[in-house]
Design a protein around this motif. Structure first.
Motif, short mmCIF file in Angstrom:
data_model
loop_
_atom_site.label_atom_id
_atom_site.label_comp_id
_atom_site.label_asym_id
_atom_site.label_seq_id
_atom_site.Cartn_x
_atom_site.Cartn_y
_atom_site.Cartn_z
N LYS A 1 7.09 -6.90 -8.15
CA LYS A 1 7.05 -6.59 -9.58
C LYS A 1 5.62 -6.48 -10.08
O LYS A 1 5.29 -5.58 -10.86
CB LYS A 1 7.81 -7.66 -10.37
N CYS A 2 4.75 -7.39 -9.65
CA CYS A 2 3.33 -7.30 -10.04
C CYS A 2 2.72 -5.98 -9.56
O CYS A 2 1.95 -5.34 -10.28
CB CYS A 2 2.54 -8.48 -9.47
N LEU A 3 3.06 -5.58 -8.33
CA LEU A 3 2.52 -4.33 -7.81
C LEU A 3 2.99 -3.14 -8.64
O LEU A 3 2.20 -2.27 -8.99
CB LEU A 3 2.96 -4.13 -6.36
N ALA B 1 0.83 -1.21 0.00
CA ALA B 1 0.00 0.00 0.00
C ALA B 1 0.86 1.26 0.00
O ALA B 1 0.61 2.21 -0.75
CB ALA B 1 -0.92 0.00 1.22
N TYR B 2 1.87 1.26 0.83
CA TYR B 2 2.78 2.40 0.93
C TYR B 2 3.51 2.62 -0.39
O TYR B 2 3.73 3.75 -0.83
CB TYR B 2 3.75 2.12 2.09
N GLY B 3 3.89 1.51 -1.05
CA GLY B 3 4.54 1.62 -2.35
C GLY B 3 3.67 2.30 -3.38
O GLY B 3 4.13 3.17 -4.13
N LEU B 4 2.40 1.94 -3.41
CA LEU B 4 1.48 2.57 -4.37
C LEU B 4 1.32 4.06 -4.10
O LEU B 4 1.06 4.84 -5.03
CB LEU B 4 0.12 1.88 -4.33
N LYS C 1 -3.30 -6.87 -11.59
CA LYS C 1 -1.88 -7.05 -11.27
C LYS C 1 -1.58 -6.66 -9.82
O LYS C 1 -0.75 -7.31 -9.17
CB LYS C 1 -1.00 -6.27 -12.24
N VAL C 2 -2.24 -5.63 -9.33
CA VAL C 2 -2.04 -5.27 -7.92
C VAL C 2 -2.55 -6.39 -7.02
O VAL C 2 -1.90 -6.76 -6.04
CB VAL C 2 -2.71 -3.92 -7.60
N LEU C 3 -3.70 -6.97 -7.37
CA LEU C 3 -4.21 -8.10 -6.60
C LEU C 3 -3.23 -9.27 -6.64
O LEU C 3 -3.00 -9.94 -5.63
CB LEU C 3 -5.58 -8.54 -7.13
N GLN C 4 -2.62 -9.50 -7.80
CA GLN C 4 -1.61 -10.56 -7.90
C GLN C 4 -0.46 -10.28 -6.94
O GLN C 4 0.06 -11.19 -6.29
CB GLN C 4 -1.09 -10.65 -9.34
N GLY C 5 -0.05 -9.02 -6.87
CA GLY C 5 1.02 -8.64 -5.95
C GLY C 5 0.67 -8.94 -4.51
O GLY C 5 1.48 -9.47 -3.74
N PHE C 6 -0.57 -8.62 -4.12
CA PHE C 6 -1.02 -8.91 -2.76
C PHE C 6 -1.11 -10.43 -2.53
O PHE C 6 -0.68 -10.93 -1.49
CB PHE C 6 -2.39 -8.27 -2.51
N ALA C 7 -1.67 -11.16 -3.49
CA ALA C 7 -1.87 -12.60 -3.32
C ALA C 7 -0.53 -13.36 -3.29
O ALA C 7 -0.43 -14.40 -2.62
CB ALA C 7 -2.74 -13.13 -4.46
N LEU C 8 0.48 -12.85 -3.98
CA LEU C 8 1.78 -13.50 -4.01
C LEU C 8 2.57 -13.29 -2.73
O LEU C 8 3.48 -14.05 -2.41
CB LEU C 8 2.62 -12.96 -5.18
N ASN C 9 2.25 -12.25 -1.98
CA ASN C 9 3.07 -11.90 -0.83
C ASN C 9 3.00 -12.99 0.24
O ASN C 9 1.92 -13.49 0.57
CB ASN C 9 2.62 -10.56 -0.25
N LYS C 10 4.15 -13.35 0.78
CA LYS C 10 4.22 -14.48 1.72
C LYS C 10 3.48 -14.20 3.03
O LYS C 10 3.14 -15.14 3.76
CB LYS C 10 5.69 -14.81 2.00
#
Length: 440
Positions: free
Chosen positions: A391-393, A117-120, A404-413
């Motif tokens: 990268k997705c984010l 979120a902060y990155g965006l 793609k943002v959702l992919q970034g969230f879903a990929l996060n460990k």
């Protein structure tokens, strides 16, 4: 060396007095004729400047200090730009942390959903700063960027402004090395680290002191005590940091090969962190009640009495690191630092376009990366997952892509499932609508 002009972007930061004190403490070897504070929040910057002016007056009164909200005035002919912006301030950090915890995920400002979120929020304000600097600053300027989340910001800026004269840095490895120095009873400047990873996602693979490896000694200490039983860096005295340094013991008991960056607790001990967290009082609240309150209490005291205590702001790792790096860019054989740089084969098993945090030599000629070589599968897998999330984010921010943002969230460990990821993202979109790119 010709005296330099330094612009501090985010002049209203609680770190600014310490950074200015660090700059002026090196006046005999790193001459600075003018320091400019630049911020879009004029009132906050002017309040912080009350203390900064006292720092300048007591340390180096011949140095000119100005504040401004005008980019042209801030950056014209500037030699170094120290960037430390916080888009949305602590209010948005608090929302990020509490939204994530509400849904059972890690609530932290630079890691997990909070970091995404902060990155965006930060990518495009940083692009704007780079464009101002390119337009007005000394053509041979350097931007030294602390703005978090550094991994995401570095990756985005390399894609959007690939030719920018920017070096992305983080003081956490420096703070950890200061703790190593306490454990080993040596000077921090005597430590030569070997390290690889992404920002807030890396490991020390060896630590040398005066030509001798002290790694095994540190490793055994960390297995037994974490990074505790040492004088913690003065920036990290709060209870949450004591807990964080102690959590290294759990990580080392399970994965004892390398010494971890403390931020890895949010990925390797994510459930423990969530279970230990207070969703009503997060790290943001601790900072607001601690460092933030201390500074503004001092400002208000000065307004009422005209009194200022010079010893209340200690120069910590945040200030010394960025100033040491700036000085090294001005002298031959300047120094060896952990920097965030484009991989391009330095870590053999990671993508060339990843922004990795590794040792580098710094001089007026620029940056020379130290090759890391191959890394074990476990560490490679963790880094690849984190890099894919970031990268997705970044791609989602550039393309305005919700998917793609959702992919970034879903990929996060730190996230358990795509259901949890979507719930957090959708709530964060509403909370961040004033700051984020529109996602479609």
């Amino acid at each position: 060396m010709e005296a330099k002009i330094i612009t501090i972007v985010g002049g209203g930061s609680t770190y600014t007095p310490g950074v200015v004190k660090a700059i002026l403490s090196k006046k005999d070897t790193f001459s600075v004729k003018e320091i400019r504070a630049y911020d879009i929040d004029e009132q906050r910057q002017e309040d912080v400047a009350i203390i900064v002016r006292e720092v300048v007056k007591s340390t180096c009164p011949e140095c000119k200090f100005i504040t401004t909200t005008d980019p042209k005035k801030a950056f014209t002919d500037s030699d170094f730009i120290f960037a430390q912006i916080r888009v949305g301030k602590y209010a948005m950090r608090e929302k990020d942390e509490k939204i994530a915890l509400k849904h059972g995920a890690v609530g932290q400002e630079t890691c997990g959903c909070g970091g995404l979120a902060y990155g965006l929020r930060t990518i495009y304000p940083m692009v704007e700063i780079l464009d101002y600097v390119e337009k007005y600053a000394n053509p041979k300027h350097w931007i030294l960027n602390y703005s978090n989340p550094a991994a995401i910001v570095a990756l985005a800026l390399k894609k959007l402004r690939p030719n920018a004269r920017i070096i992305n840095i983080c003081d956490m490895p420096v703070a950890i090395m200061n703790t190593f120095a306490d454990i080993l009873k040596c000077d921090p400047h005597e430590i030569k680290p070997y390290y690889f990873g992404l920002n807030h996602f890396g490991w020390f693979t060896d630590v040398w002191v005066n030509g001798e490896s002290r790694f095994e000694e540190l490793r055994q200490h960390a297995i037994a005590h974490g990074y505790l039983d040492a004088a913690l860096d003065e920036q990290h005295w709060e209870p949450s940091w004591v807990h964080t340094y102690g959590n290294v013991k759990l990580m080392m008991e399970r994965f004892p090969k390398y010494l971890p960056n403390t931020y890895l607790q949010y990925y390797l001990l994510s459930q423990d962190v969530v279970d230990d967290a207070n969703p009503e009082y997060t790290r943001a609240n601790e900072v607001m009640d601690g460092r933030e309150k201390t500074l503004f209490d001092a400002i208000n005291h000065y307004k009422e009495t005209g009194e200022y205590e010079d010893d209340m702001f200690v120069v910590g790792a945040h200030g010394t690191f960025i100033v040491d790096l700036a000085e090294s860019l001005c002298k031959e054989n300047g120094g060896r630092y952990l920097l965030i740089v484009k991989n391009e084969g330095a870590v053999a098993d990671l993508p060339d376009d990843a922004m990795v945090e590794i040792p580098c030599y710094v001089s007026p000629s620029g940056i020379e990366k130290v090759s890391v070589g191959h890394i074990p599968t476990f560490y490679k897998g963790l880094i690849e997952q984190q890099y894919a999330s970031e990268k997705c984010l970044v791609e989602g921010a550039i393309e305005n892509s919700y998917d793609k943002v959702l992919q970034g969230f879903a990929l996060n460990k730190t996230v358990k499932s795509s259901t949890q990821a979507k719930a957090i993202l959708d709530e964060m979109i509403e909370a961040n609508k004033e700051y984020w790119p529109e996602l479609k």
